[in-house]
Design an enzyme around this catalytic site. Structure first.
Site, mmCIF file in Angstrom:
data_model
loop_
_atom_site.group_PDB
_atom_site.id
_atom_site.type_symbol
_atom_site.label_atom_id
_atom_site.label_comp_id
_atom_site.label_asym_id
_atom_site.label_seq_id
_atom_site.Cartn_x
_atom_site.Cartn_y
_atom_site.Cartn_z
ATOM 1 N N SER A 154 -16.187 -13.962 -23.033
ATOM 2 C CA SER A 154 -17.023 -13.309 -22.038
ATOM 3 C C SER A 154 -17.878 -14.328 -21.283
ATOM 4 O O SER A 154 -17.348 -15.229 -20.632
ATOM 5 C CB SER A 154 -17.878 -12.220 -22.694
ATOM 6 O OG SER A 154 -18.397 -11.318 -21.735
ATOM 7 N N ASP A 304 -9.732 -4.747 -21.624
ATOM 8 C CA ASP A 304 -10.859 -5.677 -21.528
ATOM 9 C C ASP A 304 -11.749 -5.279 -20.358
ATOM 10 O O ASP A 304 -11.657 -5.817 -19.254
ATOM 11 C CB ASP A 304 -10.329 -7.100 -21.358
ATOM 12 C CG ASP A 304 -11.434 -8.149 -21.437
ATOM 13 O OD1 ASP A 304 -12.570 -7.784 -21.781
ATOM 14 O OD2 ASP A 304 -11.145 -9.334 -21.174
ATOM 15 N N HIS A 337 -12.461 -5.828 -25.234
ATOM 16 C CA HIS A 337 -13.238 -7.014 -24.886
ATOM 17 C C HIS A 337 -13.525 -7.833 -26.144
ATOM 18 O O HIS A 337 -14.145 -7.352 -27.085
ATOM 19 C CB HIS A 337 -14.546 -6.600 -24.220
ATOM 20 C CG HIS A 337 -15.319 -7.728 -23.629
ATOM 21 N ND1 HIS A 337 -14.776 -8.583 -22.693
ATOM 22 C CD2 HIS A 337 -16.602 -8.148 -23.836
ATOM 23 C CE1 HIS A 337 -15.680 -9.484 -22.354
ATOM 24 N NE2 HIS A 337 -16.793 -9.243 -23.019
#
Length: 619
Positions: A154, A304, A337
């Site tokens: 991320s 995601d 994610h």
């Protein structure tokens, strides 16, 4: 079924096999060395350094390649008693790379953790320059061999892109994991609409961390260990006075809920600084700065967030099309994610079995250590197909260059257009929602194991079009794209399109989705430095245009990418909504439109599917 990389023949040497034979002759130190490093403007950043410690009988090399991690989520917590992992955000990288002979450096980015400074935006240009200063500091250390890589999930992955884009000559390989490239379309405004869950959850988390609000930090599942006692100070800050001074500065950090409205269009800038727009905080803006000798491995998952997989794909396409480079790779798995969950409904268990950091280790071994890994014999693209539960390899993206067009008809979906023009109307309900177990809640730091489990009853309220039962498997791989002829009773509208598999027994499985605010319906050619394989739009303020109520206009947009193989006997379903309460704003506010779809004729609705040849070689 598991998502282990041995399912299918996608790799000549799967990472799990490589990892099993990879020596680990070093130990992780009990504690890192920690210090402040001064930036060019005097701002001090807190840095942890983990150096490999040779195991008994092993020789200590004079220096090491370095993997650097930039995080806003605390490089390390102070803990009140033994047994707690002080580095929940960085421990996975420390434990993956230090035993294999890499120095690992973890940095609290400006305005976070124990670092000084104030954040003025999300990954601002100021912060990008900090990364160059940190690289200078690393190569000046006696334990550095002058070669640097960076990775992370991320924010950390986007920071790796920022580092590489500085052009620092020591940076040789990056592996951005689950990281955006364009914060406007992939994170803040998917389809031109504000992502409410992410924006609010991000602010809540950063307020808790940056101001050391421990009662708020504990509400997030990643950081709820009662033994956590705020950010860890650096070694020389024995009484914590420096840490307190740093946290006092953080109280002036920007808030995303205040900043986001100023980025309502992709070319919108902040009122106080016209040079600060969403692109300033986006890796795509700086891709030209990544030198050809820097290897890049972009990794994401089908669920995601609201577009992070698009970020991985457009980074891969943009770098690959721009010039020849040392290595450029793409990996897309059945993940949410961060790959916390294998999202396939046909999985054997929720946790992912894929050796994600083993794959990154092989990549770094190849490009930072120069050891023979066989990586150069692997295809550049790997992806996992849900329902057939197999990994596949491809030489390029998209892996399914062919397209199959299906037309919307009153009776469902068919590969022949309706002979006559007709209309189909539905009333938008602002109360409809995809629920609270979606890809968007995961971006809000929720720990979800079962996605879209109530999809069947939610989807039943929507306008839907089905194919006939399939006589053979239908393998999708890439971006489905819709073209809707739509008339609205209001001067604006939002269109949400969902793909589902309706199994032979009637169970309905969510596959993917896409959305567009009609105001942003104008399309454009991709810029040279921003390549896509799907419909591109600029989201510029000058391109925004209201609808004329009652007049049909074409809206063309891509759904989020996926690889999914529908079984024989199943039906493919396309469902349409005009709202998703809790995730996106009403369009227009307080005026739910009545929408009319064109079936047949020049504006007849259709969908183009990326259909993969199931007989093609998998490697």
């Amino acid at each position: 079924m598991s998502d282990l990389d041995t399912h299918g023949n996608a790799w000549r040497l799967p990472a799990s096999v490589y990892l099993a034979s990879r020596a680990a002759p070093f130990a992780v130190p009990a504690r890192p060395a920690s210090c402040y490093v001064a930036m060019r403007d005097g701002c001090r950043l807190a840095v942890d350094v983990y150096l490999p410690e040779p195991l008994q009988g092993a020789d200590a090399p004079p220096d090491f390649p370095t993997v650097v991690i930039f995080t806003p989520y605390y490089r390390r917590f102070r803990v009140t008693e033994p047994g707690a992992e002080p580095s929940p955000n960085a421990a996975k990288y420390r434990d993956a790379f230090v035993p294999k002979g890499y120095a690992v450096v973890v940095v609290d980015v400006r305005g976070t953790g124990a670092s000084f400074g104030i954040r003025d935006a999300l990954r601002s240009p100021t912060e990008r320059e900090d990364y160059r200063d940190i690289a200078d500091w690393i190569v000046a250390q006696p334990w550095s061999n002058g070669r640097i890589g960076s990775t992370g999930i991320s924010y950390l992955g986007a920071a790796a892109c920022f580092l590489a884009s500085t052009g620092h000559p020591a940076v040789k390989a990056i592996a951005p994991l689950f990281a955006v490239s364009d914060i406007y379309s992939e994170q803040l405004y998917p389809g031109g609409m504000l992502s409410k869950v992410w924006v609010q959850a991000y602010d809540d988390l950063m307020l808790a961390l940056d101001q050391d609000r421990r009662e708020l930090v504990a509400t997030f599942p990643y950081f709820n260990d009662p033994r956590f006692d705020g950010p860890e100070r650096v070694d020389d800050d024995e009484d914590g006075a420096l840490l307190k001074a740093a946290i006092d500065e953080h109280r002036n950090n920007f808030t995303l809920t205040d900043l986001a409205p100023e980025f309502a269009f992709r070319d919108s800038a902040t009122r106080h600084d016209p040079s600060l727009d969403s692109g300033s905080c986006s890796p795509y803006r700086y891709l030209d700065g990544i030198a050809p000798d820097v290897a890049v491995y972009s990794i994401s998952g089908w669920y995601d967030g609201g577009g992070y997989a698009n970020g991985a794909i457009t980074r891969f396409l943009s770098l690959g099309n721009a010039r020849e480079r040392a290595d450029n790779r793409l990996l897309l798995g059945p993940w949410d994610h961060g790959a916390r969950t294998n999202v396939s409904p046909w999985r054997s268990h929720a946790a992912s079995d894929f050796p994600l950091l083993g794959e990154v280790l092989r990549f770094f071994d190849h490009h930072l250590m120069g050891v023979p890994t066989g990586l150069d014999q692997e295809q550049p693209v790997h992806y996992y197909s849900i329902h057939d539960e197999q990994w596949h390899a491809a030489p390029s993206w998209p892996p399914a260059p062919g397209r199959t067009r299906l037309y919307f008809r009153a009776t469902g979906l068919d590969d022949t257009p309706p002979a006559d023009e007709s209309r189909c109307e539905f009333q938008v309900s602002f109360d409809w929602t995809t629920g609270r177990q979606t890809r968007y809640e995961r971006l809000g730091a929720a720990n979800i194991e079962d996605y879209y489990v109530d999809w069947q009853q939610r989807e039943a309220a929507l306008l839907s079009f089905d194919t006939a039962p399939l006589s053979a498997p239908l393998a999708l791989a890439g971006h489905a794209e819709v073209r809707l002829g739509v008339a609205s009773s209001q001067p604006d509208a939002a269109l949400y399109v969902y793909l589902s598999e309706v199994e032979a027994d009637g169970r309905v499985r969510y596959i993917t989705e896409g959305m567009l605010r009609a105001l942003h319906r104008k399309t454009a050619e991709c810029p040279p430095d921003y390549r896509t394989s799907w419909t591109y739009r600029g989201y510029a303020a000058a391109d925004a245009s209201r609808l004329q109520p009652g007049v049909a206009e074409p809206l063309a947009f891509a759904l989020l990418p996926v690889a999914w193989t529908l079984a024989p006997g199943s039906r493919l379903r396309v469902s349409i909504a005009g709202a998703d309460r809790g995730h996106f704003p009403q369009v227009p506010h307080g005026r739910p439109p009545r929408l009319t779809l064109s079936l047949g004729g020049e504006l007849g609705c259709h969908i183009e599917l990326p259909v993969r040849d199931t007989g093609a070689a998998s490697r």
